[in-house]
Scaffold this motif. Structure first.
Motif, PDB file in Angstrom:
ATOM      1  N   CYS A   6       0.812  -1.219   0.000  1.00  0.00           N
ATOM      2  CA  CYS A   6       0.000   0.000   0.000  1.00  0.00           C
ATOM      3  C   CYS A   6       0.845   1.269   0.000  1.00  0.00           C
ATOM      4  CB  CYS A   6      -0.933  -0.002   1.215  1.00  0.00           C
ATOM      5  SG  CYS A   6      -0.057   0.201   2.778  1.00  0.00           S
ATOM      6  N   CYS A  20       3.900  -3.856   7.680  1.00  0.00           N
ATOM      7  CA  CYS A  20       3.304  -2.551   7.424  1.00  0.00           C
ATOM      8  C   CYS A  20       2.347  -2.202   8.557  1.00  0.00           C
ATOM      9  CB  CYS A  20       2.563  -2.602   6.091  1.00  0.00           C
ATOM     10  SG  CYS A  20       1.657  -1.093   5.761  1.00  0.00           S
ATOM     11  N   CYS A  23      -1.512  -1.799   6.656  1.00  0.00           N
ATOM     12  CA  CYS A  23      -2.272  -2.934   6.117  1.00  0.00           C
ATOM     13  C   CYS A  23      -1.806  -4.277   6.662  1.00  0.00           C
ATOM     14  CB  CYS A  23      -2.216  -2.939   4.589  1.00  0.00           C
ATOM     15  SG  CYS A  23      -0.614  -3.428   3.930  1.00  0.00           S
TER      16      CYS A  23
END
Ligand code: ZN
Length: 101
Positions: A6, A20, A23
């Motif tokens: 993302c 991350c 996400c």
């Protein structure tokens, strides 16, 4: 290191992975490596040995089979190893003609 999924900029380390914060995508840092004549990984700073006599541009002497080359640097291109060899100076080699020392 941004998330490849993302592109969020905040990630944290968990075990050997980056995770991350947005996400939850897990990924590994791209490793810069090439393969030697035997299919072994070579990375920056490795030592290799030539597996055949190699012609050297600008030199009447070939680089002899069995020459140890220390502290290689992985680069991109046809000749994917940068190194410095005593008696020859700075050189570029192909990974297919060396094996890990
Ligand atoms: Zn993400």
């Amino acid at each position: 290191m941004n998330c490849p999924s993302c592109n969020f900029e905040y990630t944290y380390m968990e075990d050997d992975f980056y995770v991350c914060s947005a996400c939850g995508f897990k990924f590994k840092e791209e490793e810069n490596f090439i393969l030697d004549a035997n299919g072994n990984k070579l990375v920056d700073g490795d030592d290799v040995i030539t597996i055949k006599d190699l012609k050297v541009k600008g030199s009447s002497q070939p680089l002899k089979q069995g020459t140890k080359v220390t502290n290689i640097k992985i680069v991109s291109g046809d000749h994917n190893i940068d190194c410095r060899i005593q008696g020859f100076g700075n050189m570029s080699l192909k990974s297919e003609f060396v094996k890990k020392a």
